[in-house]
Design a protein around this motif. Sequence first.
Motif, mmCIF file in Angstrom:
data_model
loop_
_atom_site.group_PDB
_atom_site.id
_atom_site.type_symbol
_atom_site.label_atom_id
_atom_site.label_comp_id
_atom_site.label_asym_id
_atom_site.label_seq_id
_atom_site.Cartn_x
_atom_site.Cartn_y
_atom_site.Cartn_z
ATOM 1 N N MET A 307 31.212 49.080 51.857
ATOM 2 C CA MET A 307 30.718 47.877 52.515
ATOM 3 C C MET A 307 29.206 47.775 52.383
ATOM 4 N N TYR A 308 28.743 46.584 52.072
ATOM 5 C CA TYR A 308 27.308 46.286 52.108
ATOM 6 C C TYR A 308 27.140 44.874 52.638
ATOM 7 N N ASP A 309 26.333 44.747 53.677
ATOM 8 C CA ASP A 309 26.035 43.449 54.281
ATOM 9 C C ASP A 309 27.315 42.709 54.663
ATOM 10 N N GLY A 310 28.279 43.482 55.190
ATOM 11 C CA GLY A 310 29.515 42.883 55.680
ATOM 12 C C GLY A 310 30.535 42.543 54.614
ATOM 13 N N GLU A 311 30.274 42.910 53.345
ATOM 14 C CA GLU A 311 31.199 42.596 52.263
ATOM 15 C C GLU A 311 31.649 43.868 51.554
ATOM 16 N N LEU A 312 32.873 43.816 51.037
ATOM 17 C CA LEU A 312 33.415 44.937 50.272
ATOM 18 C C LEU A 312 32.972 44.829 48.825
ATOM 19 N N TRP A 313 32.439 45.946 48.288
ATOM 20 C CA TRP A 313 32.058 46.032 46.887
ATOM 21 C C TRP A 313 32.774 47.214 46.264
ATOM 22 N N GLY A 314 33.376 47.012 45.108
ATOM 23 C CA GLY A 314 34.079 48.105 44.458
ATOM 24 C C GLY A 314 35.391 47.653 43.854
ATOM 25 N N PRO A 315 36.277 48.622 43.545
ATOM 26 C CA PRO A 315 37.477 48.312 42.768
ATOM 27 C C PRO A 315 38.443 47.344 43.432
ATOM 28 N N MET A 316 38.572 47.365 44.770
ATOM 29 C CA MET A 316 39.495 46.411 45.380
ATOM 30 C C MET A 316 38.971 44.985 45.257
ATOM 31 N N ARG A 317 37.644 44.821 45.278
ATOM 32 C CA ARG A 317 37.073 43.495 45.036
ATOM 33 C C ARG A 317 37.410 43.036 43.611
ATOM 34 N N GLU A 318 37.215 43.954 42.639
ATOM 35 C CA GLU A 318 37.518 43.624 41.253
ATOM 36 C C GLU A 318 39.008 43.314 41.079
ATOM 37 N N GLU A 319 39.837 44.136 41.678
ATOM 38 C CA GLU A 319 41.281 43.962 41.549
ATOM 39 C C GLU A 319 41.738 42.636 42.143
ATOM 40 N N THR A 320 41.258 42.319 43.346
ATOM 41 C CA THR A 320 41.699 41.110 44.039
ATOM 42 C C THR A 320 41.205 39.858 43.331
ATOM 43 N N ASN A 321 39.924 39.828 43.003
ATOM 44 C CA ASN A 321 39.383 38.653 42.312
ATOM 45 C C ASN A 321 40.002 38.482 40.935
ATOM 46 N N SER A 322 40.304 39.603 40.269
ATOM 47 C CA SER A 322 40.970 39.527 38.973
ATOM 48 C C SER A 322 42.364 38.941 39.121
ATOM 49 N N TRP A 323 43.048 39.297 40.209
ATOM 50 C CA TRP A 323 44.380 38.718 40.448
ATOM 51 C C TRP A 323 44.285 37.220 40.729
ATOM 52 N N PHE A 324 43.282 36.808 41.484
ATOM 53 C CA PHE A 324 43.092 35.369 41.704
ATOM 54 C C PHE A 324 42.917 34.649 40.362
ATOM 55 N N GLN A 325 42.143 35.250 39.455
ATOM 56 C CA GLN A 325 41.952 34.651 38.129
ATOM 57 C C GLN A 325 43.251 34.666 37.334
ATOM 58 N N ARG A 326 44.044 35.688 37.531
ATOM 59 C CA ARG A 326 45.344 35.807 36.846
ATOM 60 C C ARG A 326 46.258 34.648 37.234
ATOM 61 N N ILE A 327 46.359 34.353 38.554
ATOM 62 C CA ILE A 327 47.282 33.310 38.994
ATOM 63 C C ILE A 327 46.676 31.917 38.881
ATOM 64 N N TYR A 328 45.345 31.825 38.861
ATOM 65 C CA TYR A 328 44.680 30.526 38.810
ATOM 66 C C TYR A 328 44.407 30.083 37.378
ATOM 67 N N SER A 329 44.054 31.044 36.498
ATOM 68 C CA SER A 329 43.649 30.709 35.133
ATOM 69 C C SER A 329 44.498 31.387 34.071
ATOM 70 N N ASP A 330 45.585 32.034 34.471
ATOM 71 C CA ASP A 330 46.456 32.765 33.528
ATOM 72 C C ASP A 330 45.696 33.836 32.753
ATOM 73 N N LYS A 331 44.755 34.490 33.402
ATOM 74 C CA LYS A 331 43.957 35.522 32.764
ATOM 75 C C LYS A 331 44.769 36.809 32.613
ATOM 76 N N SER A 332 44.646 37.452 31.460
ATOM 77 C CA SER A 332 45.273 38.760 31.262
ATOM 78 C C SER A 332 44.475 39.809 32.026
ATOM 79 N N THR A 333 45.161 40.660 32.788
ATOM 80 C CA THR A 333 44.500 41.646 33.640
ATOM 81 C C THR A 333 45.196 43.002 33.518
#
Length: 376
Positions: A307-333
């Motif tokens: 956590m930094y400044d109330g936000e999560l930084w690290g692999p779960m951020r990457e994983e979650t945002n990548s999944w959003f891109q997967r379902i929103y933009s059909d991105k390969s992940t």
Amino acid sequence: MADRKELGLAIVGCGVVGRMRGALARDFPGIGWIGLSDMNERVGQQLKEDIGADYFTTDFKELISRPEVDAAIIATSTWAHVEPTLAAAERGLPMLIEKPLATDARESASVLAAIESAGVDAVVGYTQRFRRRFLAVKDRVESGQIGDVTAAVTRAFMNRMAPTGEVRLSQDRRFLSPMVVSGTHSLDMCMWLMGDAKPVSIFARSTEGILSDLGTKDATFGVFTMDSGAIWSMNICWALPKEWPGAVYGLEIGIVGTKGVVDIEDTHRDVVMASEFSQGPAYNPEDFDLEARRNVDFLTSFPPGDMYDGELWGPMREETNSWFQRIYSDKSTPHATAAEGHRNLVLTMAMDLSAKRGEELKLPIDPAELMAGLEA
């Protein structure tokens, strides 16, 4: 892009992981509606307020059936993934499911069958795949730079926070083991790095001299033989003292190939903090009492990130945002598929069954045979 529909997201489970993923969903521009569900109304309503979600209910079926929902995150306790996953599959929703698909290999097979029958894109939360070091290794191994794998070793050490915390969340402790609950992450990582290798047998041993009062084992060590003839030593112990500074995982992986080797030291001892103030735990669910003071910590060792400044930084951020891109933009992940999640559960349970019988177990094994052996 301007005409693309914003997605409606259902998050089932508002605990530690649901909260992390929910906060990221709030900030993703492709998510236009967020609905929450949790058995604990106070916890759910608090998350609704904190992230500005649009809806909350204690009935996950009601949430998943709402017309606003286009995708679902299943973030309930370990033992409670089956029913919401089946409900989401029936509606044809893409899913991010926390591991495991189920705590029973037969149920896991049924969940996988439902997902595949519905044709939905369902992935399982193996967060460590999204760390830079492992992505770099995966790329090099896939490009053939170590040749064909001949031997591998995986060693994970953890303190007792994980089993102590898991016990309080589990209704059924019969299959609560270091391999099924936590070793699955390091098993998934090594299987992912090794690529197409398939285990054909497992010989394992377990000890239970420290954590037997919690209804679980201390450690499980095993050796897989792969279809290529390669051997793989897969070991985990989650019985280190609670004062031990690793927030969750201390991992080492070595993979030897015909043309090279990969040696990964991931124990997080490169950033050590000592303080007069208590340092833990990083994972601190409601009503969890560590019963130990930790003044030394290995920073960056909490698998989801920091956590930094109330936000999560690290692999779960990457994983979650990548999944959003997967379902929103059909991105390969690089997410773990539902099939890989089921495979991981079967392999970890097969280790437990081999240790229970004290003999080598041939693989693959039918889930019904596996569970009958564990229940005997």
